[in-house]
Every structure is written in structure tokens, then in C-alpha cells.
Design an enzyme around this catalytic site. Structure first.
Site, PDB file in Angstrom:
ATOM      1  N   SER A 150     -31.587  14.670  10.505  1.00 48.80           N
ATOM      2  CA  SER A 150     -30.541  14.148  11.388  1.00 48.80           C
ATOM      3  C   SER A 150     -30.694  12.641  11.480  1.00 48.80           C
ATOM      4  CB  SER A 150     -30.654  14.754  12.790  1.00 48.80           C
ATOM      5  OG  SER A 150     -29.814  14.078  13.714  1.00 48.80           O
ATOM      6  N   TYR A 164     -36.183  17.188  19.838  1.00 50.23           N
ATOM      7  CA  TYR A 164     -35.261  17.178  18.705  1.00 50.23           C
ATOM      8  C   TYR A 164     -35.430  15.900  17.886  1.00 50.23           C
ATOM      9  CZ  TYR A 164     -30.931  17.500  16.020  1.00 50.23           C
ATOM     10  OH  TYR A 164     -30.026  17.567  14.987  1.00 50.23           O
TER      11      TYR A 164
END
Length: 263
Positions: A150, A164
Site C-alpha cells: 500500500s 496497517y
């Protein structure tokens, strides 16, 4: 050199975790359209089976429900795959989890769940399928492992998604380290760092695409063509010499100051 086959996946077998929706389903459709036989896995059996039925309009798609958050789950998924195939040309470690909470309240289970799925899962599933990947790979046509990271692992998202962000930075660096080992056996590992793509995990991009697009330098959120094209490039002959690299597919957002829109 044949340009006709440069991006073809004809005759190759792929396994995509988290393939029932979102970015995983985008990649699955792209691979099917490019000629691959695709297995998709997801934790929930019903949606996984339904997604495979839907994706079968583009080619041969088979569901193998499984949970990659534990070593045992990774080994079980690999065992189920190996009941049907002896070789694996392309593994896409896409299954992911996210958790948001204020710093002072961030819970241990929110940390562990995300790290287990996003970092431990890709490592141990690749390990469990190493023999099948090695059997498929050659110097002329290496097998591929593509990890989905990401832009949150590259630039700072101001949302309080601590585990995350750490997990995605971790998988990007882990990709580099594992790639150096795997390439010795004709297995090429790379990663993709997506930005704003509409998905269940990124509800902001899904439900407020117009608003999100204003913060993306290219002026829009990502589409299936963007994600499928990047994944096909890395999986095909075109990407054989790309080793350990993370391809950022984000419309330019990682080069800005970031914001609560990527993932």
C-alpha cells in the site's frame, strides 16, 4: 521477441488470496482475461464460491476458501491447492486486514490481526508453496510471487491505522529480502503499492470517489484496468527482470503529503 505474447498469461496457473472482492478480484479478472487459470481464496467460503462463479465468465476460476492469518491456515490452503495442481506459476499475496483506533486506545488484537494477515500470511504461504513455485519456474519463464502492499507503507496516512501502516511498510521491505533468496530458484518476487481503489477495505474511495479524486494528482481513483494492468505486467514475460521492486500504482498520491484516502 514476440510482442504478441509479451503480456500473455496463457497456460499459467495463478493463486490469489483475498481474491473474492476488491483488488484481488480486479487482479483475478485481469489474469483470466490474459489467459491464466485462476484459483481464488478468501476466508468466507460463501462469497469465495460466488466470486469464482462470477469470474468464470472470463475463464477458468476455482475457489479454495482459506484463512492465511496463521501458519496452519497457510499450510492448509497450500495443501488444498496441491490436491489439484502440482505447479504454481503465479502467487498473489493480496489478503489483507486493517484496524483503526486512537493511539492511546489501540488494542493488541488490532495489532496482531493486521500483522498476521498482512505480513505473516504472505511469508508462510509463499513458504508452503515454495516447492510448487520452484517446479514451475525456469530461467526462461520464472514463476512469480506478487505481494500487495500500500502507499500507506511508503508515505504517511494521517488516519490512526498504526498496525496497517507498519504492516505495509514491512511487506515492502520483506519483498526485497525474500526476492534475493527466491530468485536463485527462478522465482521472481515483487510488490504492488496501490493508492485509492474502491473496495470494501477502502470505503472512502468506494463511496466518495469524487471527493477522493480531488486529492489525487491524476484526478481520479484507480480502476480495474489500472490494477489488472500492473499485475499482468509483473506476472508476464514483460516483468521477468523486475526483482524485489514495489510498483506504486496510485495516481501520484504517495508523492504528496498523503491523507485518509489510500490503502
Amino acid at each position: 521477441m514476440s510482442m504478441d505474447n509479451l503480456f500473455s498469461l496463457k497456460g499459467r496457473v495463478a493463486l490469489i488470496t483475498g481474491g473474492s472482492r476488491g483488488i484481488g478480484a480486479m487482479i483475478a479478472e485481469g489474469y483470466l482475461r490474459a489467459g491464466a487459470k485462476v484459483y481464488i481464496s478468501a476466508r468466507k467460503a460463501g462469497p469465495c464460491l460466488e466470486a469464482a462463479r462470477e469470474l468464470s465468465q472470463y475463464g477458468e476460476c476455482i475457489a479454495i476458501p482459506g484463512d492465511v492469518s496463521s501458519v496452519e491456515g497457510c499450510r492448509e490452503l497450500a495443501a488444498q491447492f496441491l490436491k489439484q495442481e502440482s505447479k504454481l506459476d503465479i502467487l498473489v499475496n493480496n489478503a489483507g486486514a486493517a484496524w483503526g483506533a486512537p493511539f492511546a486506545e489501540f488494542p493488541e488484537n488490532g495489532w496482531d490481526k493486521v500483522m498476521d494477515v498482512n505480513v505473516k500470511g504472505p511469508f508462510f504461504l509463499t513458504q508452503a508453496l515454495f516447492g510448487a513455485l520452484k517446479a514451475a519456474g525456469s530461467k526462461e519463464q520464472p514463476s512469480k510471487v506478487i505481494n500487495i502492499g500500500s502507499v500507506d507503507g511508503i508515505s504517511v496516512n494521517m488516519l490512526e491505522t498504526y498496525s496497517y501502516a507498519a504492516s505495509k511498510a514491512g511487506i515492502i521491505h520483506l519483498t526485497k529480502r525474500m526476492a534475493l533468496e527466491l530468485v536463485r530458484d527462478n522465482i521472481v518476487m515483487t510488490a504492488i503499492a496501490p493508492g485509492a481503489f474502491a473496495s470494501e477495505m477502502n470505503k472512502v474511495a468506494r463511496d466518495h470517489a469524487d471527493l477522493v479524486s480531488q486529492a489525487v494528482p491524476s484526478g481520479r481513483v484507480g480502476t480495474i484496468e489500472d490494477m489488472a494492468g500492473t499485475a499482468i505486467f509483473l506476472a508476464s514475460r514483460a516483468g521477468d527482470y523486475v526483482v524485489g521492486t514495489t510498483v506504486v500504482c496510485d495516481g501520484g498520491i504517495a508523492s504528496t503529503r498523503g491523507g485518509p484516502i489510500a490503502g
